[in-house]
Design an enzyme around this catalytic site. Structure first.
Site, PDB file in Angstrom:
ATOM      1  N   LYS A  47      42.205  51.226  27.479  1.00 54.94           N
ATOM      2  CA  LYS A  47      41.575  49.934  27.771  1.00 54.94           C
ATOM      3  C   LYS A  47      40.092  49.989  27.402  1.00 54.94           C
ATOM      4  O   LYS A  47      39.438  51.023  27.620  1.00 54.94           O
ATOM      5  CB  LYS A  47      41.741  49.652  29.268  1.00 54.94           C
ATOM      6  CG  LYS A  47      40.930  48.502  29.827  1.00 54.94           C
ATOM      7  CD  LYS A  47      41.510  47.156  29.491  1.00 54.94           C
ATOM      8  CE  LYS A  47      40.691  46.018  30.114  1.00 54.94           C
ATOM      9  NZ  LYS A  47      41.021  44.726  29.527  1.00 54.94           N
TER      10      LYS A  47
ATOM     11  N   CYS B   2      35.684  40.648  22.764  1.00 61.24           N
ATOM     12  CA  CYS B   2      36.166  40.304  24.106  1.00 61.24           C
ATOM     13  C   CYS B   2      35.781  38.865  24.435  1.00 61.24           C
ATOM     14  O   CYS B   2      34.593  38.518  24.408  1.00 61.24           O
ATOM     15  CB  CYS B   2      35.588  41.233  25.159  1.00 61.24           C
ATOM     16  SG  CYS B   2      36.041  40.700  26.825  1.00 61.24           S
TER      17      CYS B   2
HETATM   18  C1  DHB Z   1      39.312  41.823  27.945  1.00 59.47           C
HETATM   19  C2  DHB Z   1      39.981  41.005  27.071  1.00 59.47           C
HETATM   20  C3  DHB Z   1      39.873  41.211  25.725  1.00 59.47           C
HETATM   21  O1  DHB Z   1      40.515  40.446  24.811  1.00 59.47           O
HETATM   22  C4  DHB Z   1      39.102  42.254  25.248  1.00 59.47           C
HETATM   23  O2  DHB Z   1      38.998  42.455  23.951  1.00 59.47           O
HETATM   24  C5  DHB Z   1      38.442  43.084  26.135  1.00 59.47           C
HETATM   25  C6  DHB Z   1      38.546  42.862  27.486  1.00 59.47           C
HETATM   26  C7  DHB Z   1      39.396  41.599  29.386  1.00 59.47           C
HETATM   27  O3  DHB Z   1      39.454  40.443  29.809  1.00 59.47           O
HETATM   28  O4  DHB Z   1      39.370  42.585  30.117  1.00 59.47           O
END
Ligand code: DHB
Length: 312
Positions: free
Chosen positions: A44, A130
């Site tokens: 993540k 994001c």
């Molecule tokens: C999140 C969502 C995304 O598309 C990304 O690239 C990074 C983080 C999020 O909401 O955590």
């Protein structure tokens, strides 16, 4: 039959792995990816400090996909360095890929520097897209800011391959403008696409939106976005095929979606929404379906397919 792939010197035993999205935040989830048929362990997106993210509800699945506004909930990059060490010990053959985000250029510089010096990390994906932090626009929609940031990132010493997670572009003029920026740097790959940002799904029964944060807007994934993803993979492939790999992400839930992404120009593909829905069993299922089709068609190498869309 298996199709292998290589990013820089890093060998992927197969072409399908997880996106930085659902089910890759905790060590337990990352171990499950190690145990699965995913060809890498993607983490993540991590930030300098741990984050709780946005208020719930912030992730919902629907028939045609998913909507999320997690807001970058993660354990902070130092934890992911610890996780990488554990994962490498347990799954030495699997590439460990980190996803990096920041809130200012220095954040990106510090995290890229840290991971470049981290022996248990193989590949860096820098997330320029994001959509879910209030007041922070998606970096890669601003070509000048992206250029300035990439200039800083690519000055950092280190030999690990660096790629970028890009947002979807909706006009080929914008795709071409971004491609011109990307050509200036030794980028190993681009991942196309992040979720389609700032969308609204309404539950008609409840007469309410599905998620709470950021005026109820979230990043869309799944079936909804496959044509957008394919268009981005194709357009960037046409512009950059001789300079960097394209990694396809968006709407892949069966062998045919993998096949379409490869035809468009992807060398590897990532699974997001389907991993959220089915858990890690999706990797073995989709791989098996895909290889059955490959055998039927007598394909023996992904290179016979990548980018080979028959243009009209
Ligand atoms: C999140 C969502 C995304 O598309 C990304 O690239 C990074 C983080 C999020 O909401 O955590």
């Amino acid at each position: 039959m298996t199709f292998t792939a290589q990013i820089g010197n890093v060998v992927f035993q197969d072409i399908i792995y997880n996106s930085s999205g659902p089910r890759c935040t905790t060590l337990e989830e990352l171990r499950a990816l190690g145990e699965s048929e995913s060809s890498a362990i993607m983490m993540k997106s991590c930030s300098p400090e741990p984050r709780d993210g946005n208020p719930e509800p912030r992730y919902k699945e629907v028939e045609l996909g998913s909507i999320n506004s997690i807001g970058l909930a993660n354990h902070g990059y130092k934890k992911y360095i610890e996780y990488a060490a554990e994962l490498k010990e347990q799954f030495p053959e699997k590439p460990v890929v980190v996803s990096i985000v920041g809130f200012c250029p220095e954040d990106f510089v510090n995290l890229v520097t840290a991971f470049q010096n981290e022996p248990n990390v193989d590949v860096l994906e820098v997330n320029l897209s994001c959509p879910n932090v209030v007041g922070k626009p998606q970096i890669a929609y601003d070509f000048e800011t992206s250029d300035e940031l990439l200039a800083k990132i690519f000055q950092i010493p280190g030999d690990k391959p660096i790629g970028l997670k890009l947002p979807p572009y909706f006009d080929p003029v914008h795709t071409a403008m971004m491609a011109e920026v990307l050509k200036k740097y030794p980028i190993s790959f681009i991942t196309c696409i992040n979720s389609v940002g700032n969308t609204l799904i309404i539950d008609p029964e409840a007469e309410a939106p599905l998620i709470a944060p950021k005026w109820w807007l979230g990043g869309l994934g799944g079936d909804y976005v496959k044509p957008v993803a394919l268009a981005n993979v194709r357009m960037f492939y046409k512009l950059l095929w001789d300079r960097m790999m394209i990694i396809g992400c968006g709407g892949i839930k069966s062998w045919v979606d993998v096949f379409e992404h490869l035809l468009a120009g992807a060398s590897l593909v990532q699974l997001g929404t389907v991993l959220g829905k089915e858990d890690t069993a999706c990797f073995a299922r989709i791989q098996q379906e895909f290889y059955e089709y490959m055998e039927k068609k007598w394909y023996t190498d992904a290179k016979q397919i990548i980018g080979q869309l028959k243009e009209l």
